[in-house]
Design a protein around this motif. Structure first.
Motif, PDB file in Angstrom:
ATOM      1  N   GLU A   1      26.712  34.953  49.913  1.00  0.00           N
ATOM      2  CA  GLU A   1      26.598  34.932  51.370  1.00  0.00           C
ATOM      3  C   GLU A   1      25.398  35.767  51.793  1.00  0.00           C
ATOM      4  O   GLU A   1      25.071  36.772  51.169  1.00  0.00           O
TER       5      GLU A   1
ATOM      6  N   VAL B   1      28.629  39.758  49.260  1.00  0.00           N
ATOM      7  CA  VAL B   1      29.812  38.906  49.187  1.00  0.00           C
ATOM      8  C   VAL B   1      29.451  37.626  48.453  1.00  0.00           C
ATOM      9  O   VAL B   1      28.489  36.946  48.799  1.00  0.00           O
TER      10      VAL B   1
ATOM     11  N   LYS C   1      30.917  33.978  47.168  1.00  0.00           N
ATOM     12  CA  LYS C   1      32.012  33.019  47.351  1.00  0.00           C
ATOM     13  C   LYS C   1      32.027  32.081  46.147  1.00  0.00           C
ATOM     14  O   LYS C   1      31.028  31.452  45.822  1.00  0.00           O
TER      15      LYS C   1
ATOM     16  N   ARG D   1      36.660  35.087  47.342  1.00  0.00           N
ATOM     17  CA  ARG D   1      35.579  35.897  47.913  1.00  0.00           C
ATOM     18  C   ARG D   1      35.550  37.228  47.170  1.00  0.00           C
ATOM     19  O   ARG D   1      36.527  37.954  47.156  1.00  0.00           O
TER      20      ARG D   1
END
Lengths: 229, 130
Positions: free
Chosen positions: A45, A135, A137, A153
């Motif tokens: 992210e 982060v 994913k 996550r």
């Protein structure tokens, strides 16, 4: 390839869009790989740039786990030294003024190594180091049914190192002036040793015993709750 | 980097890694390793900052332990609700390996070899402005 995705020191939030299987496994001990799940994709992210006010066209070297240092350094050194102007548009003969090395997770060590090599080879570079969580994913798919999908996550530690031929703000946390190869240690040692040795000795045994006690307690807890790392 | 170009024969030599250099050890220095439980090391840092009354601590990590050092620093910062700041520095540490001949009668001389490893030093501190 690592099948165990969960390290005890990483935080994980698992969300299952399709409630197909009773996935009541506590997220901290989750081993998706062993339960017939396959990782389909992994996206990082977007996180805010750790260096606000940085020119847009700065060369960013994204170091990955499998990157070869000689490839990364071959490219970055050529751009910084500017001798072999590969791209025709680059008019500046002196090469680029700044470069950013970023890496996360297991690539962090490699990222630092790249920056250290460049500092040694180019010389008199100002450095700014920033740490943050990134982060990631991940989408995992069950290999048995094909219908069940899970999104994981994860937060992984990441590092960004800005190396600059031009001076940077020395007040900024994480700034390192040029040529602090080993001075970092000696400087600290010299400054602190005089004031610290006086109180260090009498307090030594006390703090030591309290630490071993604390260590034993935590270890016992760790064995019962978590799988060994 | 490698001064001695002689290739090591694993049969004839045992490789012994020397401990990394002299360490400055103040009471607020924390050297992170991969052997101690992660949470024990995190708890130790928290204790220094909260109970120990230190305004700043220095978390060091070498090689593989860099990751863990960063993790500890970021965890400390996250649990302080933004009160703590981080200032990271990187460095190169020279490490020395001893090559000891397995069989003293055979030719091999004891050798040493130096190599470099990366290290990180993170200052975790409360900013001065109240």
């Amino acid at each position: 390839q690592a099948l165990l995705i969960q390290h005890p020191e990483h935080e994980t939030n698992v969300s299952s869009p399709l409630k197909s299987a009773p996935l009541l496994v506590p997220p901290r001990a989750l081993k998706l790989g062993q339960e017939g799940f396959k990782k389909v994709c992994r996206t990082e992210e977007d996180s805010p740039c750790p260096f606000p006010g940085l020119a847009a066209g700065v060369l960013e070297m994204r170091v990955k786990e499998g990157s070869k240092i000689r490839n990364l350094m071959g490219f970055a050194m050529a751009r910084m030294q500017g001798e072999k102007a590969v791209s025709g548009g680059d008019v500046s003969s002196g090469g680029l003024r700044q470069v950013v090395f970023t890496g996360s997770g297991r690539a962090v060590t490699k990222t630092i190594t790249c920056a250290e090599i460049m500092k040694r080879k180019v010389g008199s570079l100002h450095q700014l180091t920033k740490l943050q969580y990134k982060v990631v994913k991940e989408v995992w798919e069950s290999s048995e049914e094909g219908t069940s999908e899970m999104t994981v996550r994860r937060t992984v530690p990441s590092i960004s190192i800005l190396l600059s031929k031009d001076p940077l703000d020395p007040q900024e946390p994480g700034y390192q002036p040029p040529e602090t190869l080993s001075a970092l240690w000696e400087e600290k040692d010299g400054v602190e040793s005089a004031s610290q040795t006086a109180c260090k000795r009498p307090l030594g045994p006390l703090s030591y015993s309290s630490f071993t006690h604390c260590k034993r307690v935590c270890l016992g807890e760790g064995v019962s709750v978590l799988p060994p790392q | 980097m490698v001064e001695n170009t002689v290739e090591m024969d694993p049969v004839e030599y045992t490789l012994r890694k020397r401990l990394p250099w002299k360490l400055p050890k103040r009471r607020n220095d924390v050297y992170v390793n991969m052997k101690t439980d992660f949470r024990a090391q995190l708890a130790r840092c928290q204790k220094l900052l909260e109970g120990g009354g230190h305004r700043e601590i220095c978390v060091h990590g070498l090689g593989l332990a860099i990751n863990r050092a960063i993790n500890i620093a970021l965890q400390l910062q996250a649990s302080s609700q933004g009160a703590l700041q981080l200032a990271a520095n990187t460095s190169t540490v020279e490490l020395v390996d001893d090559l000891e001949p397995e069989d003293p009668d055979e030719a091999g001389e004891p050798m040493t070899r130096t190599r470099n490893n990366s290290a990180i030093h993170i200052k975790v501190f409360y900013p001065d402005t109240p």
